[in-house]
Design an enzyme around this catalytic site. Structure first.
Site, PDB file in Angstrom:
ATOM      1  N   HIS A 104      -3.549  -5.565   1.233  1.00 31.09           N
ATOM      2  CA  HIS A 104      -3.379  -5.864   2.530  1.00 31.09           C
ATOM      3  C   HIS A 104      -3.812  -7.408   2.998  1.00 31.09           C
ATOM      4  CE1 HIS A 104      -2.303  -1.627   3.998  1.00 31.09           C
ATOM      5  NE2 HIS A 104      -3.413  -1.441   3.325  1.00 31.09           N
TER       6      HIS A 104
ATOM      7  N   CYS B 114       0.778  -1.099   0.024  1.00 30.22           N
ATOM      8  CA  CYS B 114      -0.118  -0.013  -0.247  1.00 30.22           C
ATOM      9  C   CYS B 114       0.861   1.379  -0.002  1.00 30.22           C
ATOM     10  CB  CYS B 114      -1.092  -0.086   1.114  1.00 30.22           C
ATOM     11  SG  CYS B 114      -2.347   0.962   1.005  1.00 30.22           S
TER      12      CYS B 114
END
Length: 485
Positions: A427, A331
């Protein structure tokens, strides 16, 4: 149908509220009760994506797993994600409503309370029981005005409260008696009992203190939960307190602990793996020798990138790659690997651009629309299954994306030609057993021991639910929830 409600508050942050709520959810679910977890207001940078396309605190997703239900935005109607020492992004019913400083959010609390009560009403109609987690401590008298997280909520819905204290910190009796002392008479009245958490030793030595506490306060001690070693549960927000070197580890992974690190639960599988030593590197640490560097998610990518540079860790990362070390970005960490990160509208801080590490040929631009989705796919290199979720504002573009790291409906992430540098928006990258094994093999650990982090977490939830049966007054619990015995 109107659900029975019990709230768990704590004398301090990290007293064990999240764990006790998860344990109670599993304890009730085992008895056939349709139960929902609930946290009116959460402040955390660890978030989960829900089935209705929003985000909530990770702790409520764990509690939903304990209850056997899919995570929903009503489980955590107000989520605060700090982006500075004095401000946070405010998320209501799963979606951002803006960035506010502490004073601005205090004024907004009347609106936030309406959202909390709306979620409570929906859950109360859909479930038989609601187990509620407070935030911080109800003894924070400076926050009593317009409180929505602790007694303000409890008073609004008229529910009983159990108070949890952590004996491992020391001063447990002072914590409990002191907390009661600063509550208002009506708040004090709704405390129906105490739970003492993380006890080590002979309970007989503690008993005189328990007897004194009940006599002093007129409140029952519902039980003493033991310190439970080896639990694999996602932390609500705080980084792991300790690091233990792992004998026999075949791979050493270093994770810079950014000031605004988010979703550090991404590393739970690595931390639990017997072949891996995974350590978080703090601001006072020298960057260690390691095989792999993983740049984690960040709530303020440009600010955390500047923080890396202030410590000279950018040079350490580039040197690590030159000598054949692996680097993975997740991310915000993925965004840092590119040539630049642009934030023209000031989504995560002051408007502007910041040079990236230049390890991948791409750039990222922050935008107002946040990507929130649960995803499944495969690793592009090995075809191993991968699953997780995306929570990000930035959009990345550039030639590096032509060689993706993942295949998830569309291509995701990027990988350098030599395979040393890779990144993704996903994630939960290491959570699927197949993906974990394939990634470890890519980094030189062949025939790694199999590990299923989801199964380990569920087994840990089962252990703490067992502790409810063994150590708490289940007759009182059953009576509160309308159960037999």
């Amino acid at each position: 149908m109107t659900a029975r409600v019990l709230m768990v508050q704590g004398c301090t942050s990290d007293a064990g509220k999240s764990t006790v709520v998860a344990a109670l959810c599993r304890w009730l679910a085992r008895r056939g009760v349709r139960v929902a977890p609930f946290k009116p207001q959460n402040m955390a940078l660890n978030a989960a994506v829900t089935v209705d396309g929003g985000e909530i605190g990770r702790a409520q997703a764990v509690q939903a797993q304990a209850a056997g239900v899919a995570p929903h935005t009503d489980f955590n109607p107000v989520l605060l994600k700090p982006n500075s020492d004095t401000g946070a992004q405010v998320i209501v019913h799963g979606h951002p409503v803006g960035n506010m400083d502490a004073v601005g959010y205090h004024a907004y609390k009347r609106v936030a309370m309406d959202a909390v009560l709306a979620s409570h009403a929906r859950l109360s109609e859909a479930y038989e029981a609601i187990v509620v987690e407070g935030a911080g401590s109800p003894a924070e008298v400076n926050l009593r005005d317009r409180d929505i997280a602790n007694m303000g909520y409890a008073e609004a819905v008229d529910c009983p409260v159990v108070l949890v204290a952590d004996i491992d910190r020391g001063g447990v009796f002072a914590h409990l008696v002191g907390t009661l002392a600063v509550l208002s008479p009506s708040e004090r009245e709704r405390i129906v009992g105490f739970v003492i958490n993380r006890f080590r030793g002979d309970i007989a030595l503690l008993q005189p203190g328990l007897d004194w506490l009940e006599e002093e306060t007129g409140k029952p001690v519902l039980g003493v939960l033991p310190y439970m070693h080896g639990l694999v549960l996602e932390a609500e927000d705080a980084l792991p307190r300790t690091h233990e070197a792992r004998d026999g580890a075949r791979l050493r992974v270093a994770v810079p602990a950014f000031p605004r690190i988010s979703n550090h639960n991404d590393f739970d599988a690595l931390r639990a793996h017997p072949d891996v030593e995974c350590l978080f590197v703090g601001p006072g640490d020298a960057f260690p020798a390691c095989d792999v560097i993983v740049l984690p998610g960040s709530k303020a990518t440009r600010a955390d990138l500047a923080w890396l540079r202030e410590r000279g860790w950018d040079k350490a990362i580039l040197r690590h790659v030159r000598y054949g070390g692996h680097v993975i970005g997740i991310c915000g960490g993925f965004q840092m690997l590119g040539r630049a990160v642009h934030d023209p509208d000031g989504i995560e801080g002051a408007p502007g651009s910041t040079a990236g590490l230049g390890l991948l040929d791409m750039e990222t631009t922050m935008g107002p629309r946040k990507q929130l989705r649960q995803v499944e796919g495969t690793l592009a290199e090995s075809g191993a299954s991968v699953s997780g979720y995306e929570i990000h504002c930035g959009v990345s573009s550039g030639p590096a994306l032509a060689r993706p790291m993942l295949l998830i409906g569309k291509h995701d992430g990027a990988m350098s030609d030599d395979g040393l540098v890779m990144g993704t928006y996903l994630h939960g990258l290491f959570d699927h057993p197949d993906a974990l094994a394939a990634l470890l093999a890519h980094m030189g650990v062949n025939n790694a021991a199999p590990l299923d982090i989801h199964a380990l977490r569920d087994a840990s939830i089962g252990r703490i639910a067992d502790a409810i049966d063994q150590h708490l007054d289940t007759h009182r619990l059953a009576a509160w929830f309308g159960l037999d015995g």
